[in-house]
Design a protein around this motif. Structure first.
Motif, PDB file in Angstrom:
ATOM      1  N   ASP A 152       0.858  -1.187   0.000  1.00 39.87           N
ATOM      2  CA  ASP A 152       0.000   0.000   0.000  1.00 39.87           C
ATOM      3  C   ASP A 152       0.895   1.237   0.000  1.00 39.87           C
ATOM      4  OD1 ASP A 152      -2.022   1.852   0.328  1.00 39.87           O
ATOM      5  OD2 ASP A 152      -3.151   0.601   1.744  1.00 39.87           O
ATOM      6  N   ALA A 154       0.426   4.203  -1.168  1.00 40.14           N
ATOM      7  CA  ALA A 154      -0.226   5.447  -0.764  1.00 40.14           C
ATOM      8  C   ALA A 154      -0.238   5.588   0.759  1.00 40.14           C
ATOM      9  CB  ALA A 154      -1.637   5.498  -1.326  1.00 40.14           C
ATOM     10  N   ARG A 155      -0.716   4.554   1.457  1.00 40.08           N
ATOM     11  CA  ARG A 155      -0.789   4.631   2.919  1.00 40.08           C
ATOM     12  C   ARG A 155       0.607   4.723   3.534  1.00 40.08           C
ATOM     13  NH1 ARG A 155      -6.036   2.756   4.413  1.00 40.08           N
ATOM     14  NH2 ARG A 155      -7.363   4.183   3.181  1.00 40.08           N
ATOM     15  N   ASP A 160      -4.064   9.252   0.985  1.00 43.96           N
ATOM     16  CA  ASP A 160      -5.102   8.363   0.467  1.00 43.96           C
ATOM     17  C   ASP A 160      -4.830   7.974  -0.973  1.00 43.96           C
ATOM     18  OD1 ASP A 160      -6.583   8.337   2.808  1.00 43.96           O
ATOM     19  OD2 ASP A 160      -7.721  10.126   2.260  1.00 43.96           O
ATOM     20  N   ARG A 161      -4.178   8.882  -1.718  1.00 42.41           N
ATOM     21  CA  ARG A 161      -3.933   8.644  -3.144  1.00 42.41           C
ATOM     22  C   ARG A 161      -2.656   9.353  -3.557  1.00 42.41           C
ATOM     23  NH1 ARG A 161      -5.182  11.446  -7.940  1.00 42.41           N
ATOM     24  NH2 ARG A 161      -6.326  13.071  -6.804  1.00 42.41           N
ATOM     25  N   ARG A 193      -0.954  -0.697  -4.358  1.00 43.69           N
ATOM     26  CA  ARG A 193      -2.041   0.285  -4.257  1.00 43.69           C
ATOM     27  C   ARG A 193      -1.481   1.704  -4.334  1.00 43.69           C
ATOM     28  NH1 ARG A 193      -4.180   3.491  -0.297  1.00 43.69           N
ATOM     29  NH2 ARG A 193      -6.285   4.254  -0.816  1.00 43.69           N
ATOM     30  N   GLY A 195      -4.001   4.199  -4.812  1.00 43.12           N
ATOM     31  CA  GLY A 195      -5.178   4.991  -4.446  1.00 43.12           C
ATOM     32  C   GLY A 195      -5.868   5.633  -5.628  1.00 43.12           C
ATOM     33  N   ARG A 198      -9.694   5.517  -6.403  1.00 40.46           N
ATOM     34  CA  ARG A 198     -10.643   6.418  -5.747  1.00 40.46           C
ATOM     35  C   ARG A 198     -11.193   7.451  -6.717  1.00 40.46           C
ATOM     36  NH1 ARG A 198      -9.734   6.282   0.057  1.00 40.46           N
ATOM     37  NH2 ARG A 198     -10.475   8.421   0.245  1.00 40.46           N
ATOM     38  N   GLU A 271      -9.309  -0.812  -2.669  1.00 37.36           N
ATOM     39  CA  GLU A 271      -9.727   0.061  -1.576  1.00 37.36           C
ATOM     40  C   GLU A 271     -10.225  -0.725  -0.365  1.00 37.36           C
ATOM     41  OE1 GLU A 271      -9.210   3.565  -1.590  1.00 37.36           O
ATOM     42  OE2 GLU A 271      -7.961   2.603  -3.114  1.00 37.36           O
ATOM     43  N   SER A 274      -7.349  -2.531   1.289  1.00 39.00           N
ATOM     44  CA  SER A 274      -6.514  -1.648   2.093  1.00 39.00           C
ATOM     45  C   SER A 274      -7.094  -1.487   3.491  1.00 39.00           C
ATOM     46  CB  SER A 274      -6.390  -0.286   1.405  1.00 39.00           C
ATOM     47  OG  SER A 274      -5.695   0.641   2.221  1.00 39.00           O
TER      48      SER A 274
END
Length: 308
Positions: A152, A154-155, A160-161, A193, A195, A198, A271, A274
């Motif tokens: 992940d 983004a995280r 978030d993205r 990921r 994001g 989204r 999403e 995640s």
């Protein structure tokens, strides 16, 4: 634009031609052994199942940028029809026309070529209008179940993205791996990921398409070093778009599919996964991502499921 020296140097370092024999058609999927699958299955704890596919619908992710890659067109061909006569059981049937890579999908090894070659040095002309992909078609992938790992990015970067145009680097993958608290190992299927999904889920499919974060031309070496079996992410183009090297289109596709023989997937909805991984505090899971066995196809829709 001719391929630059930097590309050819990376290609040489990640090349897997002949590694599993001259006749091999599944590349890095050979790394998914019985032992890898047993260990992945043994890691299931809660049994929580997380779907990773987008709905197949007429207003899908495709914008018309790629000719012929149409969103699914669904038609009813029978509606409550008593096929065997009045008073018999009635049937309803459907038909669909779509680009096989229109939604959540896998790219087959035959999906791209360059310099007249496919994976394992096979000639690109083995893909034809009459027979499709004689070599490296998605039908050669008879099953795809392994340990999945969510990186992940983004995280891990505290957002978030990722911003449109962000090229995901090996350093980003290292940081996401550390964030996940697990190490990617041979035979894993890695889900990256960004994001970006989204944007599509919010209703902006053109913004989802461009500009988009995605994998850098430097990432194939990271996956090669870890002996990753396949990679998928949550973007339309898989690699960063527009390209990080001006005028060099789809270099990551060429490195992954042609040189390394590694399946790649796009438009995966990561999403819910995640959230689920964050709640569970673990980012590895059993992944089922079986291709639809279209003979001679260069890609296929897939409805993956992660089991935690």
């Amino acid at each position: 634009m001719s391929l630059p020296d930097e590309f050819h140097a990376i290609a040489k370092r990640v090349n897997n031609w002949g590694r599993w024999g001259a006749d091999d058609e599944i590349g890095t999927l050979n790394l998914i052994t019985d032992e890898v699958v047993r260990e992945a299955a043994a890691g299931v704890r809660s049994g929580r199942r997380v779907p990773l596919a987008l709905p197949l619908r007429e207003d899908g992710v495709q914008t018309g940028m790629i000719p012929g890659r149409v969103n699914p067109l669904h038609a009813m061909v029978q509606i409550n029809q008593e096929v065997f006569g009045p008073g018999t059981v009635a049937c309803s049937d459907d038909a669909v026309t779509m680009g096989l890579q229109a939604g959540t999908h896998w790219d087959a090894l035959s999906h791209v070529s360059y310099s007249g070659k496919l994976y394992n040095g096979r000639p690109a002309h083995t893909v034809s209008a009459h027979a499709g992909a004689v070599f490296g078609g998605i039908d050669k992938v008879r099953h795809l179940v392994s340990r999945g790992v969510l990186l992940d990015v983004a995280r891990a970067r505290g957002v978030d993205r990722l911003a449109g145009g962000h090229a995901v680097t090996p350093e980003d993958l290292d940081a996401a791996e550390e964030f996940a608290g697990t190490r990617v190992r041979a035979g894993d299927v890695v889900l990256v990921r960004t994001g970006q999904m989204r944007v599509y889920l919010a209703g902006d499919k053109h913004g989802y398409a461009h500009p988009s974060p995605g994998l850098s031309v430097r990432t194939p070496e990271w996956f090669h070093a870890r002996d990753v079996a396949a990679v998928a992410n949550d973007t339309l183009t898989f690699e960063v778009f527009p390209p990080e090297i001006d005028g060099l289109w789809l270099p990551v596709h060429a490195l992954d599919l042609v040189e390394m023989g590694m399946l790649q997937g796009q438009n995966w909805n990561l999403e819910e996964l995640s959230t689920a991984c964050g709640e569970a505090g673990r980012y590895a899971f059993l992944l089922s991502a079986m291709p639809e066995p279209f003979t001679g196809a260069t890609g296929t829709p897939v409805a993956p499921v992660a089991v935690l």
